[in-house]
Design a protein around this motif. Structure first.
Motif, mmCIF file in Angstrom:
data_model
loop_
_atom_site.group_PDB
_atom_site.id
_atom_site.type_symbol
_atom_site.label_atom_id
_atom_site.label_comp_id
_atom_site.label_asym_id
_atom_site.label_seq_id
_atom_site.Cartn_x
_atom_site.Cartn_y
_atom_site.Cartn_z
ATOM 1 N N PHE A 46 -20.069 -98.274 36.385
ATOM 2 C CA PHE A 46 -20.569 -98.461 35.018
ATOM 3 C C PHE A 46 -19.451 -98.138 34.039
ATOM 4 O O PHE A 46 -19.587 -97.366 33.106
ATOM 5 C CB PHE A 46 -21.802 -97.575 34.772
ATOM 6 N N THR B 142 -15.961 -100.267 32.073
ATOM 7 C CA THR B 142 -15.846 -101.408 31.161
ATOM 8 C C THR B 142 -16.656 -102.599 31.685
ATOM 9 O O THR B 142 -17.478 -103.178 30.969
ATOM 10 C CB THR B 142 -14.360 -101.822 31.030
ATOM 11 N N VAL B 143 -16.438 -102.951 32.943
ATOM 12 C CA VAL B 143 -17.060 -104.165 33.484
ATOM 13 C C VAL B 143 -18.549 -103.944 33.775
ATOM 14 O O VAL B 143 -19.407 -104.736 33.362
ATOM 15 C CB VAL B 143 -16.305 -104.637 34.753
ATOM 16 N N LYS C 84 -19.745 -92.509 39.704
ATOM 17 C CA LYS C 84 -19.060 -91.417 40.399
ATOM 18 C C LYS C 84 -19.518 -90.080 39.824
ATOM 19 O O LYS C 84 -19.719 -89.126 40.530
ATOM 20 C CB LYS C 84 -17.549 -91.592 40.187
ATOM 21 N N ASN C 85 -19.678 -90.074 38.497
ATOM 22 C CA ASN C 85 -20.030 -88.836 37.805
ATOM 23 C C ASN C 85 -21.375 -89.007 37.100
ATOM 24 O O ASN C 85 -21.476 -89.693 36.083
ATOM 25 C CB ASN C 85 -18.920 -88.520 36.785
ATOM 26 N N LYS D 129 -22.032 -87.904 33.131
ATOM 27 C CA LYS D 129 -21.604 -88.648 31.929
ATOM 28 C C LYS D 129 -22.807 -89.236 31.211
ATOM 29 O O LYS D 129 -23.716 -89.766 31.871
ATOM 30 C CB LYS D 129 -20.701 -89.826 32.343
ATOM 31 N N ARG E 83 -24.839 -91.991 29.426
ATOM 32 C CA ARG E 83 -24.776 -93.453 29.471
ATOM 33 C C ARG E 83 -26.058 -94.024 28.886
ATOM 34 O O ARG E 83 -27.131 -93.449 29.062
ATOM 35 C CB ARG E 83 -24.621 -93.965 30.907
ATOM 36 N N ILE F 106 -16.279 -101.500 40.744
ATOM 37 C CA ILE F 106 -15.660 -100.176 40.940
ATOM 38 C C ILE F 106 -14.146 -100.400 40.925
ATOM 39 O O ILE F 106 -13.653 -101.382 40.380
ATOM 40 C CB ILE F 106 -16.147 -99.535 42.271
ATOM 41 N N GLY G 140 -11.404 -107.552 29.631
ATOM 42 C CA GLY G 140 -12.255 -107.013 28.567
ATOM 43 C C GLY G 140 -13.712 -107.010 28.993
ATOM 44 O O GLY G 140 -14.105 -107.723 29.916
#
Ligand SMILES: NC(=O)c1ccc[n+]([C@@H]2O[C@H](COP(=O)([O-])OP(=O)(O)OC[C@H]3O[C@@H](n4cnc5c(N)ncnc54)[C@H](OP(=O)(O)O)[C@@H]3O)[C@@H](O)[C@H]2O)c1
Length: 412
Positions: free
Chosen positions: A11, A13-14, A45-46, A49, A51, A79, A301
């Motif tokens: 999760f 940029t892409v 992974k974390n 964070k 979101r 990823i 982007g």
């Protein structure tokens, strides 16, 4: 109405771009696929964070929770690194899910295996986002050029390198200053090796080779050079004669031989890549029926890459199988090996006494720089004996002869 259940691995940029686009284009997706598309889970992974993800979506660091969901149709992978990504995608295919990936490094190494496994399991693989971000080059090759025999593909495939070259020329900056700017803008990573040494473009070129020709050249045979050897003086010198540096990946088929290179070359004003600036990417496809097609657009982007993945989502949902990836095409043999052809080159750091008598000097754009017509094999030999000499191919197009700006030379 049935629902297409999607898991997004990553999760950043892409991954976030894909999640947001599935929400913003729900109606369009429903209209094309005939089903609602729902994000069921997101792998990160974390987990700590913050979101912006709907509370009904499973957010987890444990892939097992995703692969064991009661219903799962498509796994989108955004990823980084080859592992554990490859293992996750194999598991997803084995479970019967379609997969979509943006990870060029993993796909260049393991794409063949994933495609073969997917064929056995009757699922589809989307990998549009692995090459040239938002430009639909893979789908163009897969779906729109199925009968055309492709002879060559050229591409500006790394937006970071193109941005640095543009900055160096326009702002008269050094490589280091332009790289710093690319990092500030978020175009280059803290370790820029993959971009500026040509690895990223190399992986993309191998993916293009497989889709265009059904096979790849031997990787060690592919000439790979980044942009770090290009100085500001060199850029200024070639500008005098109307040429620009572009980092270009080329893959071509000559008879049964596939030839690839990833390196900086010079293009003149007539070349379609001359005006491709900044982080833009561009791809030229040469094939026998249509001739040359040029595609140009954003190579990276959040939303350009999400666009590629969303179009793949439609493609795999409609259950298309890869048609071109294992097709062997035969391109005509050229009359003589490339290294014996006379081509135009910018040569730097050469003492004129070293020039071969059969070479023709076309221009001397600045002190220490010559534009010559020569055979590649001779230049290679000379550079081997004199390591300070470096040379760059002039791809094609028109450039001015410095001594008399009114005259012009055409290279093709
Ligand atoms: N950025 C682009 O414009 C672009 C364009 C085309 C292709 N791609 C490719 O797309 C992929 C993703 O790029 P990105 O720019 O989105 O990267 P990114 O911003 O660094 O995001 C990576 C995401 O993956 C998660 N992640 C990393 N390792 C993981 C692991 N082992 N298990 C679970 N989650 C993991 C991270 O989790 P946390 O958030 O918890 O750290 C993060 O959410 C790369 O392969 C890249 O080459 C990127």
């Amino acid at each position: 109405m049935t629902v297409v259940k999607v898991a997004i691995l990553g999760f950043g940029t892409v991954g976030e771009g894909v999640y947001r686009t599935i929400q913003s284009h729900a109606e369009e997706l429903q209209a094309v696929i005939g089903k609602d598309v729902e994000v069921a889970a997101v792998l990160v992974k974390n987990k700590e964070k913050a979101r912006d993800i709907h509370k009904d979506v499973l957010v987890t660091t444990n892939f097992e929770e995703i692969i064991q969901l009661p219903k799962l149709d498509i796994v989108v992978e955004a990823i980084v690194d080859r592992e554990p990504t490859f293992t996750y995608l194999k598991r997803a295919i084995q479970r019967g899910c379609h997969i979509i990936t943006a990870n060029k490094e993993m796909f260049a190494h393991h794409g063949k295996e994933l495609l073969e496994l997917a064929e056995k399991k009757s699922v589809s693989v989307g990998f549009e986002a692995t090459v040239a971000g938002g430009i639909p080059v893979i789908q163009t090759l897969r779906q729109l050029l199925q009968v055309n025999r492709i002879s060559e593909i050229q591409g500006i495939l790394n937006g970071t390198s193109n941005f640095i070259l543009t900055e160096m020329r326009e702002k008269k900056q050094t490589f280091t200053e332009s790289l710093l700017q690319a990092q500030k803008n978020g175009y280059a990573e803290a370790d820029p090796t993959n971009d500026v040494e040509g690895f990223d473009a190399f992986y993309k070129t191998m993916i293009l080779s497989r889709i265009a020709f059904g096979e790849e050249p031997d990787w060690p045979e592919v000439e790979r050079q980044g942009i770090t050897s290009i100085s500001s003086e060199c850029i200024a010198a070639v500008e005098q004669v109307g040429l620009r540096f572009k980092h270009i990946a080329t893959i071509s088929k000559n008879g049964n031989q596939i030839i690839g290179s990833v390196k900086p070359v010079l293009v003149g004003k007539d070349h379609p890549f001359y005006h491709v600036e900044g982080v833009e990417n561009a791809v030229n496809v040469f094939s026998d029926i249509v001739g040359r097609i040029t595609l140009q657009g954003p190579g990276a982007g959040m939303f350009p890459t999400a666009s590629a993945i969303i179009e793949d989502l439609v493609y795999v949902s409609l259950d298309h199988k890869v048609k071109r990836s294992f097709t062997q095409t035969t391109a005509p043999l050229s009359e003589q090996p490339e290294e014996q052809n006379l081509n135009c080159w910018l040569v730097q750091g050469i003492d004129k006494s070293l020039l071969y008598p059969q070479w023709k000097i076309l221009s001397e754009p600045a002190e220490g720089f010559l534009i010559v017509e020569a055979a590649k094999k001779d230049l290679e030999r000379l550079a081997k004996d004199h390591p300070t000499v470096c040379y760059f191919a002039i791809l094609d197009g028109e450039f001015e002869i410095a001594s008399d700006k009114k005259e012009a030379a055409t290279v093709s």
